[in-house]
Write a protein that holds these residues in place. Structure first.
Motif, PDB file in Angstrom:
ATOM      1  N   ILE B  78      -4.698  31.387  23.210  1.00 51.74           N
ATOM      2  CA  ILE B  78      -5.642  30.660  24.067  1.00 51.74           C
ATOM      3  C   ILE B  78      -6.920  30.463  23.259  1.00 51.74           C
ATOM      4  CG2 ILE B  78      -7.069  30.775  26.150  1.00 51.74           C
ATOM      5  CD1 ILE B  78      -4.905  32.486  27.444  1.00 51.74           C
ATOM      6  N   GLY B  99      -3.487  27.038  25.643  1.00 56.77           N
ATOM      7  CA  GLY B  99      -4.501  26.735  26.642  1.00 56.77           C
ATOM      8  C   GLY B  99      -5.877  26.997  26.067  1.00 56.77           C
ATOM      9  N   LYS B 113      -5.958  31.814  33.548  1.00 60.33           N
ATOM     10  CA  LYS B 113      -5.368  31.228  32.340  1.00 60.33           C
ATOM     11  C   LYS B 113      -4.546  32.267  31.583  1.00 60.33           C
ATOM     12  CE  LYS B 113      -5.690  27.610  31.034  1.00 60.33           C
ATOM     13  NZ  LYS B 113      -4.719  26.540  31.323  1.00 60.33           N
ATOM     14  N   VAL B 117      -0.535  31.964  30.871  1.00 60.40           N
ATOM     15  CA  VAL B 117       0.043  31.874  29.533  1.00 60.40           C
ATOM     16  C   VAL B 117       1.002  33.045  29.268  1.00 60.40           C
ATOM     17  CG1 VAL B 117      -0.473  31.939  27.047  1.00 60.40           C
ATOM     18  CG2 VAL B 117      -1.850  30.520  28.587  1.00 60.40           C
TER      19      VAL B 117
END
Lengths: 526, 119
Positions: B78, B99, B113, B117
């Motif tokens: 991320i 992301g 998030k 993920v």
């Protein structure tokens, strides 16, 4: 500051200082060798990090300016523009701003205005800078000092402990002084007086280290006054001075509410409606000021308004109605004494009940609170012109000035704050009224409490009594002791639960000769 | 418990993220403070997730991303960015980042998030 971010402050400041140092040294290098793109990248990286960190803390002006610097640098790099002297000067100016701002937020203050610098940076970006322009004087004036770490975070528990140790040190020093007074060893004189001076210095420094700016309490007042004034349909211009004056944390924790009360009183009962003010020739907007100043051993806080003031005649009328004073007393009373009456629990000049400060109640509560901190409060007021409250607060609660007295074999300490004077009276002057002992001083009946009675000791044979006159909320009270030893700064220690339940005992202390003494609570005694 | 690598040159940011993760019980955290270290720590520890800052010393986040994906094409990364880095984010997503989150962090967004993920 953003909510919940207090815990990160220390880390933020540490990193911000590192980043600023790196920014300044990179820019200096870059100034010498403008071909080094790696330095531009390093500078951009540092302002970028400072931007993100500051935005997370809620320091938006620092974040905005950092962002703008970063933007400008990226643009310079991308467009291949060589940085002129003027651009470098502006960057230095920006770093100065960032440094000052980080300093301000570290001491709880707001960031300064950044709009002028933002404008200059915009100029870089629009390339409105004449290349090779004569360098401004700014850079030359910049002090080239090496900045060391100036503050570290210390747990309040450690400061409390330090204060305790200073207390012990004071006691030990006093002990030496006492011993030397007894044995009179000349060779010790100099060393002991030096020790006593050093101890005093340490006490001062530790007291300072526990200080927090009053601004931390004051900060919420402007908004509060604005809201109150709006609700009361009044116009108020509120100003504060001395927000950086510092007080011991424990004292600061306890003055918020009394100050709110005084300020509310000023909005509610002090400042008149715009219409009334206009009628009496005053500007429609009333003024309320909150001013903090520092004296050597005390902090002074004043709450001043230019409102209606207290009317002595009205105070008299109400005081007579409520049996606080007699008509006769009212006639002979000085203005100063009259202005003490509103501090009595049964008094209120406001006939109308509002939800701002109730029935004008609270002045007695305010006084009790302030006196509970070993502070004092007084009021000056002129009808039609306004009112001024002056609060005198001790810088610390741990060490206070006391009067040492003895009763029988024991010594006791009485906080000096509430003591008015010491007199000697004849036992024959004592009268008994409704089972209470009373004596007359300056035509005033003063109730008497004999500490010998309190502690269940037989009375002395002496036909004279030493009496300490205490005054609280205009009420005088006499406390009879066997004798006075003198004035001393004492370290107040709290007592165990068992002793706490005993009325009239505020704490304990250790005297110079190592023996303990009880600190008496005058309010509880009388 | 997933092992998470935090790569950010700011100790301040790593602390904020560590505390956020601790709140949801993720305490198996390893840290790296520049782009090169991020790659070598990834190689050594093979964490389940990497939070990778973009502007870092020694190696830019996008370069580190390429290297990490070179080690493990399925690596879950991320990107951590700030406002104004839309272009870099776009590039990172095309490279294979799973992301991105934006500083200053909104705790809920970051947690959502990370969970998304990790799957």
């Amino acid at each position: 500051m953003e909510e919940g971010m207090q815990d990160y402050m220390e880390l933020y400041l540490k990193e911000a200082e590192e980043l600023l140092q790196s920014l300044n040294s990179s820019l200096l290098e870059f100034e010498k060798d403008p071909s080094r793109e790696d330095l531009v990248e390093e500078i951009a990286r540092c302002v970028h990090t400072l931007k993100s960190n500051s935005a997370s803390m809620g320091f938006n002006k620092i974040a905005d300016l950092s962002h703008s610097v970063e933007d400008g640098l990226i643009m310079l790099k991308e467009m291949g523009i060589e940085a002129s002297d003027e651009i470098i000067d502006i960057l230095f100016e920006c770093f100065d701003y960032l440094e000052v701002s980080v300093d301000m937020v570290s001491s709880g203050k707001d960031e300064p205005d950044n709009s002028a610098l933002l404008k200059k940076l915009e100029k870089i970006k629009s390339m409105d800078i004449k290349q090779g322009e004569v360098r401004g004087a700014k850079l030359a004036e910049r002090p080239h000092t090496i900045k060391a770490v100036r503050s570290i975070k210390v747990d309040i528990g450690i400061l409390d402990k330090l204060m305790d140790l200073v207390g012990e040190l004071l006691i030990t020093t006093m002990r030496f002084q006492n011993l030397n007074a007894e044995y009179k060893i000349k060779e010790f004189d100099k060393s002991i007086s030096q020790l006593s001076m050093l101890t005093g210095d340490i006490q001062y420094e530790v007291t300072e280290a526990r200080m927090i700016p009053v601004g931390q309490v004051f900060n919420r007042f402007p908004r509060m006054i604005r809201d109150l004034a709006k609700r009361e349909n009044k116009k108020v211009d509120f100003t504060m001075k001395g927000s950086d004056i510092q007080l011991d944390r424990t004292v600061l924790d306890q003055i918020g509410e009394p100050l709110i009360h005084l300020l509310r009183n000023s909005v509610d009962h002090g400042i008149e409606s715009p219409k009334e003010r206009k009628k009496t020739g005053k500007p429609e907007t009333g003024k309320i000021q909150l001013i903090a100043t520092r004296e050597k051993n005390a902090a002074i806080i004043e709450v001043i308004d230019d409102g209606a003031g207290f009317d002595p005649e009205r105070i008299k009328k109400i005081a007579i109605q409520r049996d606080i004073i007699t008509g006769e007393e009212a006639r002979t009373m000085s203005k100063k004494d009259l202005l003490d009456i509103p501090f009595l629990p049964t008094f209120s000049t406001s006939e109308k009940i509002t939800d701002v400060s109730g029935r004008g109640i609270g002045l007695d509560v305010v006084k009790t609170r302030i006196e509970g901190l070993n502070g004092s409060i007084r009021m000056e007021s002129d009808v039609g012109k306004g009112t001024k409250f002056t609060l005198e607060l001790p810088l610390t609660l741990a060490i206070i000035k006391c009067l040492l007295v003895y009763v029988g074999e024991e010594r006791y300490a009485l906080p000096l704050m509430n003591i008015q004077r010491i007199v000697s009276i004849k036992k024959t002057d004592i009268q008994h009224i409704e089972g209470n002992e009373v004596f007359i001083l300056d035509n005033e009946d003063i109730p008497l409490t004999k500490l010998r009675d309190v502690f269940d000791l037989p009375s002395e044979d002496d036909d004279k009594l030493t009496v300490i006159i205490t005054e609280r909320a205009r009420e005088k009270h006499g406390i009879a002791v066997d004798g006075i030893i003198g004035e001393q700064e004492l370290i107040i220690k709290s007592v165990t639960k068992t002793l706490k339940r005993v009325k009239g005992i505020a704490g304990a202390t250790i005297l110079g000769d190592g023996y303990p003494a009880l600190v008496l609570d005058i309010v509880g005694l009388v | 418990m997933p092992k998470i690598l935090l790569a950010d040159d700011s100790a301040f940011m790593r602390k904020i993220l560590t505390n956020m993760l601790a709140k949801i019980g993720y305490t198996d955290i390893i840290e790296a403070e520049d782009g090169e270290e991020a790659v070598s720590v990834y190689n050594r520890e093979k964490p389940d997730l990497v939070l990778l800052d973009i502007v870092m010393k020694k190696k830019y986040g996008t370069e580190s991303l390429k290297d990490i994906l070179g080690i493990n094409p399925d690596a879950k990364v991320i990107m951590v960015s700030a406002v104004g880095q839309e272009k870099v984010i776009e590039e990172a997503m095309q490279l294979g980042a799973k992301g991105f989150v934006v500083k200053p962090f909104k705790e809920d967004d970051v947690i959502t998030k990370i969970k998304e993920v990790l799957g």
